[in-house]
Scaffold this motif. Structure first.
Motif, PDB file in Angstrom:
ATOM      1  N   GLY A 145     -25.594 -20.112  -5.256  1.00  0.00           N
ATOM      2  CA  GLY A 145     -24.296 -19.743  -5.816  1.00  0.00           C
ATOM      3  C   GLY A 145     -24.061 -18.254  -5.905  1.00  0.00           C
ATOM      4  O   GLY A 145     -23.032 -17.817  -6.417  1.00  0.00           O
ATOM      5  N   LEU A 146     -25.004 -17.445  -5.394  1.00  0.00           N
ATOM      6  CA  LEU A 146     -24.828 -15.991  -5.432  1.00  0.00           C
ATOM      7  C   LEU A 146     -23.835 -15.526  -4.366  1.00  0.00           C
ATOM      8  O   LEU A 146     -23.219 -14.474  -4.517  1.00  0.00           O
ATOM      9  CB  LEU A 146     -26.174 -15.294  -5.231  1.00  0.00           C
ATOM     10  CG  LEU A 146     -27.196 -15.500  -6.364  1.00  0.00           C
ATOM     11  CD1 LEU A 146     -28.540 -14.913  -5.976  1.00  0.00           C
ATOM     12  CD2 LEU A 146     -26.691 -14.891  -7.665  1.00  0.00           C
ATOM     13  N   LEU A 147     -23.719 -16.276  -3.291  1.00  0.00           N
ATOM     14  CA  LEU A 147     -22.710 -16.023  -2.269  1.00  0.00           C
ATOM     15  C   LEU A 147     -21.858 -17.276  -2.113  1.00  0.00           C
ATOM     16  O   LEU A 147     -22.357 -18.400  -2.251  1.00  0.00           O
ATOM     17  CB  LEU A 147     -23.354 -15.678  -0.923  1.00  0.00           C
ATOM     18  CG  LEU A 147     -24.001 -14.310  -0.790  1.00  0.00           C
ATOM     19  CD1 LEU A 147     -24.770 -14.216   0.534  1.00  0.00           C
ATOM     20  CD2 LEU A 147     -22.956 -13.196  -0.865  1.00  0.00           C
ATOM     21  N   LEU A 161     -30.006  -6.939  -1.598  1.00  0.00           N
ATOM     22  CA  LEU A 161     -28.755  -7.682  -1.641  1.00  0.00           C
ATOM     23  C   LEU A 161     -28.793  -8.708  -2.762  1.00  0.00           C
ATOM     24  O   LEU A 161     -27.829  -8.838  -3.536  1.00  0.00           O
ATOM     25  CB  LEU A 161     -28.507  -8.363  -0.293  1.00  0.00           C
ATOM     26  CG  LEU A 161     -27.380  -9.405  -0.242  1.00  0.00           C
ATOM     27  CD1 LEU A 161     -26.024  -8.738  -0.472  1.00  0.00           C
ATOM     28  CD2 LEU A 161     -27.398 -10.168   1.092  1.00  0.00           C
ATOM     29  N   GLU A 162     -29.877  -9.459  -2.853  1.00  0.00           N
ATOM     30  CA  GLU A 162     -29.998 -10.459  -3.912  1.00  0.00           C
ATOM     31  C   GLU A 162     -29.922  -9.805  -5.288  1.00  0.00           C
ATOM     32  O   GLU A 162     -29.250 -10.307  -6.201  1.00  0.00           O
ATOM     33  CB  GLU A 162     -31.314 -11.221  -3.766  1.00  0.00           C
ATOM     34  CG  GLU A 162     -31.503 -12.304  -4.805  1.00  0.00           C
ATOM     35  CD  GLU A 162     -32.769 -13.124  -4.599  1.00  0.00           C
ATOM     36  OE1 GLU A 162     -33.079 -13.943  -5.476  1.00  0.00           O
ATOM     37  OE2 GLU A 162     -33.430 -12.929  -3.556  1.00  0.00           O
ATOM     38  N   HIS A 163     -30.590  -8.663  -5.440  1.00  0.00           N
ATOM     39  CA  HIS A 163     -30.553  -7.947  -6.716  1.00  0.00           C
ATOM     40  C   HIS A 163     -29.117  -7.509  -7.043  1.00  0.00           C
ATOM     41  O   HIS A 163     -28.673  -7.640  -8.193  1.00  0.00           O
ATOM     42  CB  HIS A 163     -31.473  -6.732  -6.646  1.00  0.00           C
ATOM     43  CG  HIS A 163     -31.575  -5.965  -7.927  1.00  0.00           C
ATOM     44  ND1 HIS A 163     -32.204  -6.447  -9.037  1.00  0.00           N
ATOM     45  CD2 HIS A 163     -31.127  -4.730  -8.250  1.00  0.00           C
ATOM     46  CE1 HIS A 163     -32.137  -5.557 -10.010  1.00  0.00           C
ATOM     47  NE2 HIS A 163     -31.491  -4.494  -9.570  1.00  0.00           N
ATOM     48  N   ALA A 164     -28.401  -6.999  -6.051  1.00  0.00           N
ATOM     49  CA  ALA A 164     -27.020  -6.567  -6.277  1.00  0.00           C
ATOM     50  C   ALA A 164     -26.127  -7.746  -6.684  1.00  0.00           C
ATOM     51  O   ALA A 164     -25.226  -7.604  -7.521  1.00  0.00           O
ATOM     52  CB  ALA A 164     -26.457  -5.897  -5.014  1.00  0.00           C
ATOM     53  N   LEU A 165     -26.362  -8.897  -6.092  1.00  0.00           N
ATOM     54  CA  LEU A 165     -25.560 -10.077  -6.423  1.00  0.00           C
ATOM     55  C   LEU A 165     -25.858 -10.588  -7.825  1.00  0.00           C
ATOM     56  O   LEU A 165     -24.982 -11.113  -8.511  1.00  0.00           O
ATOM     57  CB  LEU A 165     -25.825 -11.183  -5.397  1.00  0.00           C
ATOM     58  CG  LEU A 165     -25.268 -10.937  -3.993  1.00  0.00           C
ATOM     59  CD1 LEU A 165     -25.873 -11.900  -2.994  1.00  0.00           C
ATOM     60  CD2 LEU A 165     -23.756 -11.035  -3.992  1.00  0.00           C
ATOM     61  N   ARG A 166     -27.103 -10.436  -8.250  1.00  0.00           N
ATOM     62  CA  ARG A 166     -27.474 -10.897  -9.599  1.00  0.00           C
ATOM     63  C   ARG A 166     -26.980  -9.942 -10.671  1.00  0.00           C
ATOM     64  O   ARG A 166     -26.834 -10.341 -11.819  1.00  0.00           O
ATOM     65  CB  ARG A 166     -28.990 -11.051  -9.700  1.00  0.00           C
ATOM     66  CG  ARG A 166     -29.548 -12.190  -8.873  1.00  0.00           C
ATOM     67  CD  ARG A 166     -31.026 -12.405  -9.139  1.00  0.00           C
ATOM     68  NE  ARG A 166     -31.592 -13.389  -8.251  1.00  0.00           N
ATOM     69  CZ  ARG A 166     -31.448 -14.710  -8.369  1.00  0.00           C
ATOM     70  NH1 ARG A 166     -30.728 -15.188  -9.376  1.00  0.00           N
ATOM     71  NH2 ARG A 166     -32.010 -15.535  -7.524  1.00  0.00           N
TER      72      ARG A 166
END
Length: 427
Positions: free
Chosen positions: A342-344, A422-427
């Motif tokens: 659900g992050l993207l 990228l994952e860190h930025a989305l979280r």
């Protein structure tokens, strides 16, 4: 996972945007770069970033690839420009090499017409198609029509923006050039229905890059090819962003087993060193352009041909295309996992090219996105600024979407590092 930003949140205005003498026709991210090597670049303050934009595919081989810079340096010491008033010793070798790489992927015996920028290549293809339609197909002069797709991006000349459906690219630049019919992208039936006795060509991106790496259905491009063949209409594939290895194949059209009549190339053809473009395709079509009917002072200049030859050599054994396929599959699995979590909202990918959609915040208290709505990125620009603070360069398009195009030479570890950030930025 804990990641530390490379710097404090950057200022909201870039140096170019604050300049009083530079026209503000771009809205760049607030970073000023001074050096680059491979997949990494450095800013004026010494901070390093992974470049996941690659100059919109102009840097497919990374920054300062040694084979490309060596070719450029060697040629600068010999001859840089002659104009096409004279021949030079690399012009025919470049044309032969590019025809050898791309010729088997297009319909009919190939011919090469070198230019400079992608938009010039598209304009060249349009002119060639119109002249072929008049002289060979018999369409009355001034009545030729070309079918294009909505959401297209082929450049920003006055002719090209005349058939753009992007209000920002089009508004205020009229009067517009006639002779184009716009149909929905991905709708082969609508395209076939738009063909009539005045139609000389279909101009299309196999994958729409500017729109957010939009891929058509499996049946679309083959159906377009069949409609063009049945009506004796040229299929022109714009591969300026998608071509030369980006999708894991030399041309994106290969993904569907389609051979265009003409293909436009640019960006990566110059290796990130200088602008180089070309139209490659059927010799009976490009052959209608004779002396005085089309030209370019810098098109096919010695420096461009030297770099272009080195680019073709890098792609000739297929190893970079194979690497883009393998790395893309690995990367795609990680991106798909971000969608599953659900992050993207969604991911579209071909080779080392991806369009990522940022989830929209939900007003439903029970929605899994609600908890992120105050901390996750609100749109594509916000996500790009978060990535910038984490040492990754990307660019947004059309609001909630970002495009990622790592160099084909990126290592798996650097690609994983960028995806962690990228994952860190989305979280």
């Amino acid at each position: 996972m804990t990641l530390t930003p490379v710097a404090a949140a950057p200022a909201s205005t870039s140096s170019s945007e604050s300049s009083a003498v530079l026209a503000h026709n771009y809205h760049p991210l607030p970073v000023t770069l001074v050096d680059g090597l491979g997949s990494w670049v450095t800013d004026v303050d010494g901070r390093r970033y992974l470049d996941l934009l690659s100059g919109y595919s102009a840097l497919n081989f990374g920054h300062r690839h040694p084979a490309l810079t060596a070719a450029a340096h060697a040629q600068i010491d010999r001859l840089t420009l002659t104009s096409r008033a004279f021949d030079h010793d690399l012009l025919v070798p470049f044309a032969e090499a590019l025809a050898g790489l791309v010729g088997p992927l297009v319909a009919g015996p190939p011919m090469v017409l070198p230019m400079n920028t992608g938009a010039e290549a598209v304009e060249t293809a349009i002119k060639a198609a119109r002249k072929w339609g008049h002289e060979v197909k018999g369409v009355p002069d001034g009545q030729a029509t070309i079918i294009v797709a909505d959401g297209n991006f082929h450049g920003r000349t006055t002719t090209i923006v005349s058939f753009s459906t992007d209000p920002d690219a089009r508004r205020g630049f009229g009067p517009y050039t006639p002779g184009f019919r716009i149909v929905p992208y991905g709708d082969a039936l609508a395209l076939a229905s738009a063909i009539d006795e005045t139609t000389v060509a279909v101009l299309i991106e196999p994958i729409q890059g500017e729109q957010g790496v939009v891929l058509p259905s499996e049946s679309y491009l083959p159906a377009v090819r069949a409609a063009c063949t049945a009506a004796d209409v040229l299929l022109i594939c714009d591969e300026i962003q998608s071509g030369l290895g980006r999708t894991g194949t030399t041309l994106a059209s290969e993904l569907w087993g389609v051979q265009p009549d003409l293909v436009t190339l640019g960006k990566a053809l110059g290796g990130g060193v200088l602008p180089v473009s070309a139209v490659v395709g059927r010799s009976d079509v490009l052959g209608v352009l004779t002396a005085g009917t089309h030209g370019s002072t810098f098109g096919g200049n010695p420096l461009a041909c030297a770099v272009g030859l080195a680019v073709v050599d890098l792609l000739s054994d297929g190893s970079l295309q194979a690497s883009a396929t393998a790395l893309g599959a690995h990367w795609g699995a990680r991106l798909d996992a971000l969608v599953d979590e659900g992050l993207l909202a969604s991911v579209r990918r071909a080779g080392l090219w991806a369009g990522l959609d940022v989830p929209r915040a939900s007003s439903d208290p029970g929605s899994p996105t609600t908890a992120r709505s105050t901390s996750g990125p609100v749109d594509g620009r916000d996500l790009c600024e978060r990535l910038l603070a984490l040492g990754v360069l990307a660019k947004d398009t059309h609001g909630s979407t970002i495009r990622l195009a790592p160099p084909l030479t990126i290592t798996e570890s650097d690609l994983d590092l960028a995806t962690d950030r990228l994952e860190h930025a989305l979280r």
